[in-house]
Motif scaffolding. Structure first.
Motif, PDB file in Angstrom:
ATOM      1  N   PRO A  82       0.790  -1.234   0.000  1.00  0.00           N
ATOM      2  CA  PRO A  82       0.000   0.000   0.000  1.00  0.00           C
ATOM      3  C   PRO A  82       0.821   1.282   0.000  1.00  0.00           C
ATOM      4  O   PRO A  82       1.906   1.352   0.573  1.00  0.00           O
ATOM      5  N   VAL A 105       3.807  -4.712   4.764  1.00  0.00           N
ATOM      6  CA  VAL A 105       2.667  -5.538   4.355  1.00  0.00           C
ATOM      7  C   VAL A 105       3.060  -6.388   3.154  1.00  0.00           C
ATOM      8  O   VAL A 105       2.645  -6.162   2.011  1.00  0.00           O
ATOM      9  N   ILE A 165      14.082 -12.497  15.743  1.00  0.00           N
ATOM     10  CA  ILE A 165      12.982 -13.118  15.023  1.00  0.00           C
ATOM     11  C   ILE A 165      13.443 -13.623  13.656  1.00  0.00           C
ATOM     12  O   ILE A 165      12.912 -14.602  13.139  1.00  0.00           O
TER      13      ILE A 165
ATOM     14  N   GLY B  77      -4.500   0.302   3.878  1.00  0.00           N
ATOM     15  CA  GLY B  77      -4.358  -0.532   2.674  1.00  0.00           C
ATOM     16  C   GLY B  77      -4.656  -2.003   2.914  1.00  0.00           C
ATOM     17  O   GLY B  77      -4.217  -2.862   2.152  1.00  0.00           O
ATOM     18  N   PRO B  82      -3.094 -12.497  -0.234  1.00  0.00           N
ATOM     19  CA  PRO B  82      -2.873 -13.508  -1.268  1.00  0.00           C
ATOM     20  C   PRO B  82      -3.558 -14.849  -1.005  1.00  0.00           C
ATOM     21  O   PRO B  82      -3.684 -15.285   0.143  1.00  0.00           O
ATOM     22  N   VAL B 105      -0.227 -11.277   5.606  1.00  0.00           N
ATOM     23  CA  VAL B 105       0.203 -10.179   4.733  1.00  0.00           C
ATOM     24  C   VAL B 105      -0.848  -9.078   4.758  1.00  0.00           C
ATOM     25  O   VAL B 105      -1.594  -8.857   3.799  1.00  0.00           O
ATOM     26  N   ILE B 106      -0.924  -8.394   5.877  1.00  0.00           N
ATOM     27  CA  ILE B 106      -1.938  -7.365   6.104  1.00  0.00           C
ATOM     28  C   ILE B 106      -1.382  -6.470   7.218  1.00  0.00           C
ATOM     29  O   ILE B 106      -0.565  -6.942   8.018  1.00  0.00           O
ATOM     30  N   PRO B 107      -1.771  -5.190   7.281  1.00  0.00           N
ATOM     31  CA  PRO B 107      -1.267  -4.367   8.383  1.00  0.00           C
ATOM     32  C   PRO B 107      -1.531  -5.042   9.735  1.00  0.00           C
ATOM     33  O   PRO B 107      -2.579  -5.663   9.927  1.00  0.00           O
ATOM     34  N   THR B 108      -0.604  -4.932  10.648  1.00  0.00           N
ATOM     35  CA  THR B 108      -0.594  -5.550  11.978  1.00  0.00           C
ATOM     36  C   THR B 108      -0.353  -7.062  11.911  1.00  0.00           C
ATOM     37  O   THR B 108      -0.314  -7.715  12.956  1.00  0.00           O
ATOM     38  N   LEU B 345       5.861 -20.956   4.226  1.00  0.00           N
ATOM     39  CA  LEU B 345       4.837 -20.152   4.907  1.00  0.00           C
ATOM     40  C   LEU B 345       5.027 -20.260   6.412  1.00  0.00           C
ATOM     41  O   LEU B 345       4.828 -21.325   6.993  1.00  0.00           O
ATOM     42  N   PHE B 346       5.393 -19.145   7.036  1.00  0.00           N
ATOM     43  CA  PHE B 346       5.575 -19.104   8.490  1.00  0.00           C
ATOM     44  C   PHE B 346       4.269 -18.549   9.065  1.00  0.00           C
ATOM     45  O   PHE B 346       4.081 -17.341   9.142  1.00  0.00           O
ATOM     46  N   GLY B 381       3.429 -15.859  11.567  1.00  0.00           N
ATOM     47  CA  GLY B 381       4.176 -16.511  12.630  1.00  0.00           C
ATOM     48  C   GLY B 381       5.168 -15.581  13.315  1.00  0.00           C
ATOM     49  O   GLY B 381       5.621 -15.866  14.430  1.00  0.00           O
ATOM     50  N   LEU B 382       5.486 -14.466  12.663  1.00  0.00           N
ATOM     51  CA  LEU B 382       6.451 -13.520  13.236  1.00  0.00           C
ATOM     52  C   LEU B 382       5.997 -12.988  14.584  1.00  0.00           C
ATOM     53  O   LEU B 382       6.811 -12.565  15.395  1.00  0.00           O
TER      54      LEU B 382
END
Lengths: 404, 404
Positions: A82, A105, A165, B77, B82, B105-108, B345-346, B381-382
């Motif tokens: 974004p 993101v 991390i 955004g 995905p 894959v998104i904010p936060t 994928l984590f 996972g982070l």
């Protein structure tokens, strides 16, 4: 219909050219290699209208990426991050057209995913079985991630001080991970000896030509997100420099295709006062940088005492009438906090440095009030828990909340 | 051209209706309220073709969201995460059409951003100055983030055991954060007393009607990403249940608009064996759940002993011929590791539980080999560094890397 218009590899220093379809690393003259495309043919196949119909990932630009066959694309949906207007902060700082491009993101939470997605895809296409690289953390996490998806073995060496991390990221994805009691240049030397001894694919920054191709997509996306009328200033946190080199490369390619005009954004390389070799070289008017002794900053991703692509960064800055500026750790932590409380953006320390830099450049008049200014946040603050100090009151179930 | 076709609030239990343009929480009968739209009018304005031209965020569906004016949209955004095919894992598990929808894959870094974006935007539109909520961590981080961007004060109470990084998220965004020596139900009771005493806006799960509207967009996106031919099975990690309720609501709305056919995906509620009230109720054929005593799981986000919307979750599962299944912590940690090493994928522990569930349902024949199966990974996972145990060799700068 070609999936890629990859044409050749070229040395930006001595202009030697190389076959792109065999594994290649540095030029015989020691310079990194850049990837060249048949841009004329690409611009005949790809249109701005066609782009609008494609999925929101960096692979929407596949004609301008080096992977020849779609079967070799290793993707987790990365890209088209974004572009976020900062209205409240912009008003406070007298930059009403201030934006963040938020690379938090994206898979792995860092812009390093772009370089890894394209770099690993191309490595797979070229038959690589084992790759090796030094990292300040995020690149290692990203390459381990995409290597796992590609079925490629990854050997990663990172400084002991890199964000914890990113160790987990490498480990859970099955990479062979090592720490080094030193900095990234020490890790690089260890990897270099390993590559020589064991024949692994060298994936260090700029020692293979494809990582930059992934990162350049930030430049394509910015141009597309600004409807092909590029912004006036882009501030980029600069360690190894691949991001800023990539954005400059992308913008030049778009110019050659006639998709953007003559004017380019002024590119600003942002470093930390504890590790500012590019800033020093820029101030002294030199074409490349000197190794920065005893480098130190909380923004670990830009703790790079001497970058292989320093001359390319300096070229990008100079050719766009940009500049280079160093920010103290104190300033960047303040900027990190301000972005969160004012705009809800929890950015990494490296990304926060760009806000502090914009503020200083606005105060000095280098940035004008009406200019469109983009801060490149290279990753999520979630990967740097230690930058936030929290003391939280503990309640018992029967307790009540205080009013203020 | 209306920005939103918001029509009214409706009680799904007693069918009372409420004015949507004043602050509303639970129905007088105690049930959560659901948001209703003028879907007929919406489907006249919005077309599938028009959608393709819109930006890749959840706001592309703004006609079907409750925010009346674009000026009140608080966005970073978020959305259009995905959809990732799992080819290698799918082949191993005899589910060749296996996918992850990746809400990392998104904010936060968590699907909670969706509920927070829409919930905070609508709260701003309704004039809220202070909101309060209990959280298992990620929702608090997300609401603190969007509240900061909106200029709304946030009071957050979370269990002491919630992921540490979510404390930082709340704190750096300027929320008033409290820990409780207890579970989320204890935090909820404290918030309830605070709301009553201080007149704050109650933003607990399902105690305001708009969070679910943000989360339902996962359902819209899945339908759009499958080109409006919905998948056969969706597995969802279920704590408070808003995600699965939201997806079901979205699919029903798309049916009413004639955008998808009669067939719905079978919805699977995935819980942890240490906290499985929905699974128990489903097995016993009951309409709602009993409080699960001494609940415990490493998948902290689904440690919800009694969900306010349990009857809505059970309805969604039953009406779609779905099921409910519980996974042990050991199984979900194995699944987490397998997703990382095999597909890069984590995922968070909650998301990993859906893979273990799919594996078991495939083995039992409940999932057929040719079915299109979606695992909903609710976060990165982070944010859960403790789920990965790493011991890494430390090298000195002069050391060499071993061959294997």
């Amino acid at each position: 219909m070609a999936f890629s218009f990859l044409h050749q590899l070229e040395c930006p220093r001595c202009h030697a050219s190389y076959d792109p379809d065999t594994q290649a690393h540095l030029c015989t003259c020691g310079s990194p290699l850049l990837v060249r495309y048949d841009l004329e043919a690409a611009s005949k196949q790809l249109s701005k209208q066609e782009l609008q119909r494609r999925e929101p990932s960096l692979w929407r630009y596949h004609e301008l990426l080096p992977v020849r066959s779609p079967e070799n694309v290793i993707t987790l949906g990365e890209g088209m991050t974004p572009l976020i207007p900062l209205k409240r902060l912009g008003a406070q700082l007298e930059m009403p057209n201030l934006y963040v491009k938020d690379e938090g993101v994206i898979p792995t939470g860092s812009f390093k995913a772009r370089g890894a997605a394209v770099g690993v895809s191309r490595a797979k296409e070229l038959g690589v079985k084992t790759l090796a690289m030094p990292t300040n953390g995020n690149a290692g996490g990203a390459w381990a991630t995409y290597a796992a998806r590609a079925g490629i073995e990854a050997v990663i060496v990172m400084p002991e001080g890199a964000p914890t991390i990113t160790r987990n990221e490498c480990a859970i994805n099955g990479a062979r991970l090592f720490l080094v009691n030193g900095l990234i240049n020490d890790a690089g030397a260890i990897v270099g000896r390993g590559v020589k001894a064991h024949g692994w694919y060298e994936a260090s920054t700029l020692k293979e030509p494809y990582r930059i191709e992934g990162k350049k997509t930030m430049g394509y996306e910015l141009a597309e997100q600004f409807a092909w009328d590029v912004p006036d200033v882009i501030l980029y946190p600069t360690g190894g420099g691949v991001g800023i080199i990539g954005i400059y490369k992308a913008l030049r390619e778009l110019q050659q295709m006639g998709w953007i005009g003559e004017r380019l954004p002024r590119l600003v390389a942002v470093q930390a006062t504890g590790c500012a070799p590019i800033v020093q070289a820029w101030q002294e008017g030199k074409p490349d940088s000197q190794l920065w002794p005893n480098s130190r900053t909380i923004a670990f991703g830009i703790n790079v005492p001497k970058a292989l692509g320093d001359f390319l960064v300096l070229e990008a800055v100079r050719n766009t009438d940009g500049c280079a500026i160093a920010i103290s750790d104190e300033e960047l932590l303040q900027a990190q906090s301000r972005l969160a409380t004012t705009e809800g953006l929890f950015v990494c320390p490296e990304g926060a440095a760009t806000l502090a830099a914009a503020e200083q450049l606005r105060a000095s008049g280098w940035i004008k009030a009406d200019e469109r200014v983009v801060l490149l946040n290279t990753g999520t603050g979630l990967k740097y828990p230690d930058t936030v100090q929290v003391e939280v009151p503990l309640l018992q179930p029967q307790d009540n909340l205080p009013v203020t």
